[in-house]
Motif scaffolding. Structure first.
Motif, PDB file in Angstrom:
ATOM      1  N   SER A   7       2.016   4.119  -0.423  1.00 43.85           N
ATOM      2  CA  SER A   7       1.193   2.943  -0.696  1.00 43.85           C
ATOM      3  C   SER A   7       1.065   2.800  -2.199  1.00 43.85           C
ATOM      4  O   SER A   7       0.725   3.768  -2.883  1.00 43.85           O
ATOM      5  CB  SER A   7      -0.200   3.106  -0.091  1.00 43.85           C
ATOM      6  N   TYR A   8       1.380   1.624  -2.708  1.00 43.71           N
ATOM      7  CA  TYR A   8       1.147   1.363  -4.131  1.00 43.71           C
ATOM      8  C   TYR A   8      -0.318   0.955  -4.296  1.00 43.71           C
ATOM      9  O   TYR A   8      -0.881   0.295  -3.410  1.00 43.71           O
ATOM     10  CB  TYR A   8       2.062   0.239  -4.624  1.00 43.71           C
ATOM     11  N   LYS A   9      -0.877   1.311  -5.435  1.00 41.35           N
ATOM     12  CA  LYS A   9      -2.316   1.053  -5.664  1.00 41.35           C
ATOM     13  C   LYS A   9      -2.667  -0.425  -5.515  1.00 41.35           C
ATOM     14  O   LYS A   9      -3.686  -0.783  -4.966  1.00 41.35           O
ATOM     15  CB  LYS A   9      -2.708   1.522  -7.072  1.00 41.35           C
ATOM     16  N   THR A  10      -1.770  -1.287  -6.016  1.00 40.88           N
ATOM     17  CA  THR A  10      -2.104  -2.707  -6.076  1.00 40.88           C
ATOM     18  C   THR A  10      -1.728  -3.462  -4.797  1.00 40.88           C
ATOM     19  O   THR A  10      -1.865  -4.677  -4.736  1.00 40.88           O
ATOM     20  CB  THR A  10      -1.358  -3.358  -7.250  1.00 40.88           C
ATOM     21  N   SER A  11      -1.261  -2.756  -3.781  1.00 35.73           N
ATOM     22  CA  SER A  11      -0.749  -3.445  -2.599  1.00 35.73           C
ATOM     23  C   SER A  11      -1.593  -3.082  -1.376  1.00 35.73           C
ATOM     24  O   SER A  11      -2.035  -1.942  -1.237  1.00 35.73           O
ATOM     25  CB  SER A  11       0.705  -3.015  -2.401  1.00 35.73           C
ATOM     26  N   THR A  12      -1.822  -4.047  -0.500  1.00 41.10           N
ATOM     27  CA  THR A  12      -2.686  -3.784   0.659  1.00 41.10           C
ATOM     28  C   THR A  12      -1.948  -3.022   1.765  1.00 41.10           C
ATOM     29  O   THR A  12      -2.487  -2.078   2.330  1.00 41.10           O
ATOM     30  CB  THR A  12      -3.244  -5.103   1.242  1.00 41.10           C
ATOM     31  N   ARG A  13      -0.702  -3.404   2.046  1.00 42.96           N
ATOM     32  CA  ARG A  13       0.014  -2.668   3.098  1.00 42.96           C
ATOM     33  C   ARG A  13       0.963  -1.648   2.481  1.00 42.96           C
ATOM     34  O   ARG A  13       1.457  -1.840   1.354  1.00 42.96           O
ATOM     35  CB  ARG A  13       0.749  -3.630   4.038  1.00 42.96           C
ATOM     36  N   PRO A  14       1.240  -0.544   3.208  1.00 42.18           N
ATOM     37  CA  PRO A  14       2.139   0.462   2.632  1.00 42.18           C
ATOM     38  C   PRO A  14       3.571  -0.062   2.494  1.00 42.18           C
ATOM     39  O   PRO A  14       4.052  -0.811   3.348  1.00 42.18           O
ATOM     40  CB  PRO A  14       2.087   1.620   3.637  1.00 42.18           C
ATOM     41  N   PRO A  53      14.865  -6.799   5.379  1.00 44.72           N
ATOM     42  CA  PRO A  53      14.542  -7.967   4.562  1.00 44.72           C
ATOM     43  C   PRO A  53      13.912  -7.585   3.231  1.00 44.72           C
ATOM     44  O   PRO A  53      13.499  -6.438   3.041  1.00 44.72           O
ATOM     45  CB  PRO A  53      13.545  -8.750   5.429  1.00 44.72           C
ATOM     46  N   SER A  54      13.844  -8.531   2.343  1.00 40.60           N
ATOM     47  CA  SER A  54      13.222  -8.317   1.041  1.00 40.60           C
ATOM     48  C   SER A  54      11.796  -7.806   1.242  1.00 40.60           C
ATOM     49  O   SER A  54      11.053  -8.326   2.067  1.00 40.60           O
ATOM     50  CB  SER A  54      13.219  -9.657   0.305  1.00 40.60           C
ATOM     51  N   GLY A  55      11.454  -6.754   0.507  1.00 44.42           N
ATOM     52  CA  GLY A  55      10.103  -6.204   0.614  1.00 44.42           C
ATOM     53  C   GLY A  55       9.933  -5.200   1.740  1.00 44.42           C
ATOM     54  O   GLY A  55       8.823  -4.711   1.985  1.00 44.42           O
ATOM     55  N   GLY A 111      11.064  -2.190   1.865  1.00 49.10           N
ATOM     56  CA  GLY A 111      10.861  -0.825   1.384  1.00 49.10           C
ATOM     57  C   GLY A 111      12.115  -0.088   0.942  1.00 49.10           C
ATOM     58  O   GLY A 111      12.049   1.102   0.628  1.00 49.10           O
ATOM     59  N   LYS A 112      13.238  -0.779   0.865  1.00 52.06           N
ATOM     60  CA  LYS A 112      14.502  -0.109   0.539  1.00 52.06           C
ATOM     61  C   LYS A 112      14.460   0.528  -0.861  1.00 52.06           C
ATOM     62  O   LYS A 112      14.828   1.686  -1.032  1.00 52.06           O
ATOM     63  CB  LYS A 112      15.682  -1.091   0.625  1.00 52.06           C
ATOM     64  N   SER A 113      14.030  -0.257  -1.839  1.00 57.23           N
ATOM     65  CA  SER A 113      14.004   0.282  -3.210  1.00 57.23           C
ATOM     66  C   SER A 113      12.976   1.398  -3.328  1.00 57.23           C
ATOM     67  O   SER A 113      13.207   2.384  -4.038  1.00 57.23           O
ATOM     68  CB  SER A 113      13.672  -0.817  -4.220  1.00 57.23           C
ATOM     69  N   LEU A 150      14.570   4.583  -2.199  1.00 58.88           N
ATOM     70  CA  LEU A 150      15.449   5.181  -3.209  1.00 58.88           C
ATOM     71  C   LEU A 150      14.635   5.761  -4.371  1.00 58.88           C
ATOM     72  O   LEU A 150      14.944   6.836  -4.874  1.00 58.88           O
ATOM     73  CB  LEU A 150      16.462   4.140  -3.721  1.00 58.88           C
ATOM     74  N   ARG A 151      13.586   5.046  -4.760  1.00 55.41           N
ATOM     75  CA  ARG A 151      12.761   5.542  -5.880  1.00 55.41           C
ATOM     76  C   ARG A 151      12.070   6.862  -5.537  1.00 55.41           C
ATOM     77  O   ARG A 151      11.875   7.715  -6.402  1.00 55.41           O
ATOM     78  CB  ARG A 151      11.709   4.496  -6.278  1.00 55.41           C
ATOM     79  N   LEU A 152      11.695   7.013  -4.277  1.00 55.54           N
ATOM     80  CA  LEU A 152      11.061   8.281  -3.870  1.00 55.54           C
ATOM     81  C   LEU A 152      12.063   9.430  -3.966  1.00 55.54           C
ATOM     82  O   LEU A 152      11.709  10.531  -4.383  1.00 55.54           O
ATOM     83  CB  LEU A 152      10.533   8.184  -2.433  1.00 55.54           C
ATOM     84  N   THR A 168      21.514  -2.630   0.919  1.00 59.39           N
ATOM     85  CA  THR A 168      22.266  -3.892   0.810  1.00 59.39           C
ATOM     86  C   THR A 168      21.712  -4.984   1.716  1.00 59.39           C
ATOM     87  O   THR A 168      21.056  -4.709   2.723  1.00 59.39           O
ATOM     88  CB  THR A 168      23.759  -3.671   1.132  1.00 59.39           C
ATOM     89  N   HIS A 169      22.000  -6.227   1.308  1.00 59.02           N
ATOM     90  CA  HIS A 169      21.732  -7.396   2.154  1.00 59.02           C
ATOM     91  C   HIS A 169      23.046  -7.984   2.659  1.00 59.02           C
ATOM     92  O   HIS A 169      23.051  -9.049   3.273  1.00 59.02           O
ATOM     93  CB  HIS A 169      21.061  -8.507   1.315  1.00 59.02           C
ATOM     94  N   ASP A 170      24.154  -7.336   2.331  1.00 57.48           N
ATOM     95  CA  ASP A 170      25.458  -7.944   2.568  1.00 57.48           C
ATOM     96  C   ASP A 170      25.942  -7.713   4.010  1.00 57.48           C
ATOM     97  O   ASP A 170      26.470  -6.663   4.347  1.00 57.48           O
ATOM     98  CB  ASP A 170      26.460  -7.356   1.558  1.00 57.48           C
TER      99      ASP A 170
HETATM  100  N1  LIG Z   1       5.488  -0.976  -8.293  1.00 56.55           N
HETATM  101  C1  LIG Z   1       4.935  -1.594  -7.232  1.00 56.55           C
HETATM  102  N2  LIG Z   1       3.606  -1.850  -7.201  1.00 56.55           N
HETATM  103  C2  LIG Z   1       3.048  -2.460  -6.133  1.00 56.55           C
HETATM  104  N3  LIG Z   1       3.720  -2.843  -5.033  1.00 56.55           N
HETATM  105  C3  LIG Z   1       5.042  -2.620  -5.021  1.00 56.55           C
HETATM  106  C4  LIG Z   1       5.724  -1.988  -6.108  1.00 56.55           C
HETATM  107  N4  LIG Z   1       7.038  -1.900  -5.799  1.00 56.55           N
HETATM  108  C5  LIG Z   1       7.184  -2.446  -4.575  1.00 56.55           C
HETATM  109  N5  LIG Z   1       5.986  -2.871  -4.101  1.00 56.55           N
HETATM  110  C6  LIG Z   1       5.733  -3.495  -2.778  1.00 56.55           C
HETATM  111  O1  LIG Z   1       6.214  -2.607  -1.803  1.00 56.55           O
HETATM  112  C7  LIG Z   1       6.885  -3.310  -0.754  1.00 56.55           C
HETATM  113  C8  LIG Z   1       8.326  -2.799  -0.611  1.00 56.55           C
HETATM  114  O2  LIG Z   1       9.065  -3.168  -1.792  1.00 56.55           O
HETATM  115  P1  LIG Z   1      10.551  -2.675  -2.092  1.00 56.55           P
HETATM  116  O3  LIG Z   1      10.881  -3.125  -3.473  1.00 56.55           O
HETATM  117  O4  LIG Z   1      10.648  -1.241  -1.793  1.00 56.55           O
HETATM  118  O5  LIG Z   1      11.356  -3.512  -1.010  1.00 56.55           O
HETATM  119  P2  LIG Z   1      12.914  -3.834  -0.891  1.00 56.55           P
HETATM  120  O6  LIG Z   1      13.239  -3.707   0.549  1.00 56.55           O
HETATM  121  O7  LIG Z   1      13.674  -3.003  -1.851  1.00 56.55           O
HETATM  122  O8  LIG Z   1      13.003  -5.356  -1.332  1.00 56.55           O
HETATM  123  P3  LIG Z   1      14.238  -6.151  -2.037  1.00 56.55           P
HETATM  124  O9  LIG Z   1      15.312  -6.234  -1.008  1.00 56.55           O
HETATM  125  O10 LIG Z   1      13.624  -7.488  -2.352  1.00 56.55           O
HETATM  126  O11 LIG Z   1      14.622  -5.381  -3.262  1.00 56.55           O
HETATM  127  C9  LIG Z   1       6.773  -4.780  -1.103  1.00 56.55           C
HETATM  128  O12 LIG Z   1       5.655  -5.316  -0.395  1.00 56.55           O
HETATM  129  C10 LIG Z   1       6.510  -4.783  -2.588  1.00 56.55           C
HETATM  130  O13 LIG Z   1       5.736  -5.897  -2.969  1.00 56.55           O
END
Ligand SMILES: Nc1ncnc2c1ncn2[C@@H]1O[C@H](COP(=O)(O)OP(=O)(O)OP(=O)(O)O)[C@@H](O)[C@H]1O
Length: 229
Positions: A10-17, A37-39, A41-43, A46-48, A195-197
């Motif tokens: 869970s990011y501090k600034t976000s309501t859902r995990p 889909p976008s958002g 959690g894929k990135s 990877l960041r974790l 990927t989205h491809d």
């Molecule tokens: N640094 C951050 N601070 C707060 N919320 C974040 C942060 N990074 C990502 N989020 C939120 O976490 C959720 C997952 O984001 P993430 O970037 O992991 O998705 P994604 O699947 O990689 O999306 P995309 O395909 O658009 O890159 C989203 O709701 C996003 O708004």
């Protein structure tokens, strides 16, 4: 090689995990597409793995590293085992192709002799032997991505992570990049690609892990992008 056990973030600034109770295991030498889909959690996933973020709950293991217990001092050691490729290439614009690659080895303290031997080998592998002295601005997008892959692979990482590596490339160039990632995978390197491809996922028929709203909704061997789509 990679193990996530009940991982939430869970990011501090976000309501859902961003990730919600994710458990995934990836073996050595696997090729895995991470889709959703976008958002979804894929990135964040990877960041974790790179320890750019820490999980809110759960355990993460990468190779011999238990990330929850990893001291800041050992994070660079972890990252040496993880090659990274991004949609926007992220090359050093003032350095040539071969300098971009050798720089990756210099920063981890490889001896000059090793660098001089290894850089031409990896340029050959990615098919850019003739372009070692060009600047990134003198290359096509596909060629720039090849340089980025060479740079990520030159240290023979255990895992190659690619976040939308074909996102800026046309379909034909994307196919070439996928052939290169396949070749790298055949050397025993684990490949994890977000990927989205659709076309690439459907044509390669590799393992597909699908995220939606931070949860794993599908984990399928030899999957396609959309079930029944
Ligand atoms: N640094 C951050 N601070 C707060 N919320 C974040 C942060 N990074 C990502 N989020 C939120 O976490 C959720 C997952 O984001 P993430 O970037 O992991 O998705 P994604 O699947 O990689 O999306 P995309 O395909 O658009 O890159 C989203 O709701 C996003 O708004």
């Amino acid at each position: 090689m990679i193990r996530l056990e009940n991982v939430s973030k869970s990011y501090k600034t976000s309501t859902r995990p961003a990730l919600d109770d994710v458990s995934v295991e990836v073996g050595k030498g696997e090729f895995v597409f991470l889709i959703g889909p976008s958002g979804s959690g894929k990135s964040t996933f990877l960041r974790l793995l790179l320890r750019e973020e820490a999980p809110t709950a759960g355990n993460i293991h990468v190779a011999d590293f238990h990330l929850n217990k990893l001291s800041a001092r050992r994070v660079p050691k972890l990252r040496q085992n993880l090659g990274c490729v991004f949609q926007d290439f992220r090359l050093l614009q003032r350095k040539t192709v071969s300098e971009n690659i050798s720089f990756a080895l210099e920063v981890i303290g490889k001896p000059r002799a090793v660098i001089e031997r290894t850089v031409p080998e990896v340029l050959e592998l990615v098919g850019l032997s003739g372009k070692a002295d060009r600047l990134p601005s003198e290359l096509s997008g596909g060629e720039q991505q090849r340089v980025a892959i060479a740079r990520a692979f030159v240290n023979r990482p255990l895992v190659l992570m690619a976040d939308e590596p074909t996102g800026n490339l046309d379909p034909e160039t994307s196919q070439d990049i996928m052939l290169l990632l396949e070749r790298i995978n055949r050397t025993g390197t684990t490949v994890l690609m977000a990927t989205h491809d659709h076309h690439i996922v459907d044509s390669m028929r590799r393992r597909v892990v699908e995220l939606d709203l931070g949860r794993v909704v599908r984990d399928e061997a030899r999957g396609v992008y959309g079930v029944g789509r």
